[in-house]
Design a protein around this motif. Structure first.
Motif, PDB file in Angstrom:
ATOM      1  N   SER A  51      10.220  35.919  11.926  1.00 42.72           N
ATOM      2  CA  SER A  51      10.853  36.218  13.211  1.00 42.72           C
ATOM      3  C   SER A  51      11.960  35.218  13.534  1.00 42.72           C
ATOM      4  O   SER A  51      13.067  35.597  13.938  1.00 42.72           O
ATOM      5  N   ALA A  52      11.667  33.940  13.357  1.00 45.72           N
ATOM      6  CA  ALA A  52      12.668  32.917  13.660  1.00 45.72           C
ATOM      7  C   ALA A  52      13.863  33.023  12.727  1.00 45.72           C
ATOM      8  O   ALA A  52      15.010  32.871  13.158  1.00 45.72           O
ATOM      9  N   ALA A  53      13.618  33.267  11.451  1.00 44.59           N
ATOM     10  CA  ALA A  53      14.720  33.362  10.491  1.00 44.59           C
ATOM     11  C   ALA A  53      15.673  34.490  10.860  1.00 44.59           C
ATOM     12  O   ALA A  53      16.904  34.324  10.831  1.00 44.59           O
ATOM     13  N   LEU A  54      15.137  35.645  11.227  1.00 48.40           N
ATOM     14  CA  LEU A  54      15.974  36.774  11.610  1.00 48.40           C
ATOM     15  C   LEU A  54      16.756  36.478  12.895  1.00 48.40           C
ATOM     16  O   LEU A  54      17.954  36.751  12.996  1.00 48.40           O
ATOM     17  N   GLY A  55      16.067  35.925  13.885  1.00 50.16           N
ATOM     18  CA  GLY A  55      16.727  35.613  15.151  1.00 50.16           C
ATOM     19  C   GLY A  55      17.795  34.553  15.006  1.00 50.16           C
ATOM     20  O   GLY A  55      18.887  34.664  15.591  1.00 50.16           O
ATOM     21  N   TYR A  56      17.517  33.500  14.221  1.00 50.61           N
ATOM     22  CA  TYR A  56      18.502  32.445  14.019  1.00 50.61           C
ATOM     23  C   TYR A  56      19.751  32.978  13.315  1.00 50.61           C
ATOM     24  O   TYR A  56      20.875  32.639  13.666  1.00 50.61           O
ATOM     25  N   THR A  57      19.537  33.807  12.297  1.00 52.06           N
ATOM     26  CA  THR A  57      20.664  34.328  11.536  1.00 52.06           C
ATOM     27  C   THR A  57      21.558  35.219  12.394  1.00 52.06           C
ATOM     28  O   THR A  57      22.795  35.076  12.396  1.00 52.06           O
ATOM     29  N   GLU A  58      20.950  36.123  13.134  1.00 49.56           N
ATOM     30  CA  GLU A  58      21.747  37.035  13.954  1.00 49.56           C
ATOM     31  C   GLU A  58      22.433  36.289  15.081  1.00 49.56           C
ATOM     32  O   GLU A  58      23.596  36.560  15.414  1.00 49.56           O
ATOM     33  N   GLY A  59      21.745  35.331  15.672  1.00 53.08           N
ATOM     34  CA  GLY A  59      22.361  34.532  16.723  1.00 53.08           C
ATOM     35  C   GLY A  59      23.507  33.694  16.205  1.00 53.08           C
ATOM     36  O   GLY A  59      24.559  33.585  16.842  1.00 53.08           O
ATOM     37  N   GLY A  60      23.324  33.082  15.030  1.00 56.76           N
ATOM     38  CA  GLY A  60      24.393  32.296  14.443  1.00 56.76           C
ATOM     39  C   GLY A  60      25.614  33.131  14.120  1.00 56.76           C
ATOM     40  O   GLY A  60      26.756  32.669  14.245  1.00 56.76           O
ATOM     41  N   ARG A  61      25.400  34.374  13.717  1.00 53.92           N
ATOM     42  CA  ARG A  61      26.522  35.264  13.421  1.00 53.92           C
ATOM     43  C   ARG A  61      27.308  35.585  14.691  1.00 53.92           C
ATOM     44  O   ARG A  61      28.543  35.594  14.685  1.00 53.92           O
ATOM     45  N   LEU A  62      26.619  35.837  15.805  1.00 52.91           N
ATOM     46  CA  LEU A  62      27.298  36.168  17.051  1.00 52.91           C
ATOM     47  C   LEU A  62      28.052  34.979  17.636  1.00 52.91           C
ATOM     48  O   LEU A  62      29.080  35.151  18.296  1.00 52.91           O
TER      49      LEU A  62
END
Length: 347
Positions: free
Chosen positions: A219-230
């Motif tokens: 969960s954290a990996a997915l959220g961090y990646t998408e947030g970092g992209r935005l």
């Protein structure tokens, strides 16, 4: 003639001038074989001053991203001890969802004070849904339940040890980053070192806590990646604020129901722990974290997470009385070495 090209003695293309056989067009080559690229290079391969300045600026930006990401990691490192303290007075579900509700209210106030829209552009809603599922709901719920079912702070730190590798893998798939093989080798070595350290602390967790920790990791990996992209185009505090505000209709209602139906013992340590995970872990920590991922690269800056298990164990020692031996020093040196290698590799 004789190799000279003129048109009324002067010709321009996109503001570039052609005169006496010399041509430039935003970095186009010149007719006599000399190359000019907007001052950035020459045809003989010799670097110019602008090349050097550009390289220095890129390196400085990467270092700044690493420092910002580390500030986020420092904030997140207290999440597990804070959650343990909070659960001494509140139900684990209330701790997990309530922290998001409180942070959502703070985010709403911040957006209003800045006179910004409360909701992000509709085209970004799918990305914000991933962030909300990952870091607003997924990680807090899975980690709180794992700690409640018997996983110690030390055992839960295994999740943080594996998180950099998971974040980097998600970045490769989602954000298009391509780290070099040495990057992956250093990442694997650091994760292996810190995992071995935490697993030798004598805390063999049961199956359910381990599965929940894996869920928190993903969960954290997915959220961090998408947030970092935005955050490449949107300030980090706005990204996490919009994710929290979008989730607020759910988190506020669930929190109200849990507050009315679960036992509450609002002791000072429990309130302090809840305040920490709601204000720091759920909101303030994401501001430098997402900004660091955007500046330093998701896969590269994300490797600062390798230090988070050691930081978590230090908090556990200071706040919860856990003791450490020589293995802590060895693990710290191993992690620092791996982090240094990852920071020297280019994404």
């Amino acid at each position: 003639m004789k190799g000279h090209a003129t048109s009324n003695a002067t010709a321009t293309s996109n503001g570039a001038e052609i005169s006496n056989g010399t041509a430039t067009s935003n970095g186009a080559g010149v007719s006599n074989g000399a190359g000019v690229s907007n001052g950035a290079g020459t045809s003989n391969g010799a670097p110019t001053l602008r090349d050097a300045l550009k390289g220095t600026g890129g390196a400085a930006r990467a270092r700044q991203g690493t420092m910002l990401a580390f500030l986020g990691v420092l904030a997140f490192s207290g999440s597990f001890p804070g959650t343990v303290y909070a659960m001494r007075g509140f139900d684990p579900w209330l701790v997990a969802i309530g922290r998001a509700a409180v942070a959502g209210l703070i985010a709403l106030v911040c957006l209003k004070a800045a006179r910004l829209p409360l909701l992000p552009p509709r085209r970004h809603w799918p990305s914000y849904a991933v962030i909300s599922l990952g870091v607003v709901f997924g990680f807090p719920v899975f980690s709180s339940l794992a700690l409640d079912l018997g996983a110690s702070t030390s055992h839960a730190a295994v999740v943080i040890a594996l998180l950099p590798a998971a974040t980097a893998a998600c970045a490769v798939v989602r954000a298009g980053e391509r780290p070099r093989p040495l990057f992956w080798a250093a990442c694997a070595a650091g994760a292996a070192a810190i995992t071995a350290f935490t697993l030798t602390r004598g805390q063999a967790g049961a199956a359910w806590p381990d599965l929940l920790l894996v869920g928190a990791l993903l969960s954290a990996a997915l959220g961090y990646t998408e947030g970092g992209r935005l955050t490449r185009t949107t300030p980090g505090w706005q990204v996490i604020s919009h994710a929290l505000v979008l989730s607020l209709p759910l988190t506020a209602v669930i929190t109200a129901v849990l507050a009315l139906t679960t036992p509450i013992t609002p002791t000072a340590p429990a309130l302090a722990g809840f305040a920490y995970v709601a204000l720091i872990s759920m909101f303030l920590g994401f501001i430098p974290w997402y900004a660091g991922l955007a500046r330093g690269g998701i896969a590269r800056a994300g490797q600062t997470q390798l230090a988070q298990p050691l930081l978590t164990l230090i908090w556990a020692w200071v706040l919860m009385g856990e003791r450490f031996g020589p293995a802590t020093v060895a693990a710290a040196l191993a992690v620092l070495a791996c982090v240094a290698v990852t920071q020297r590799t280019r994404s």
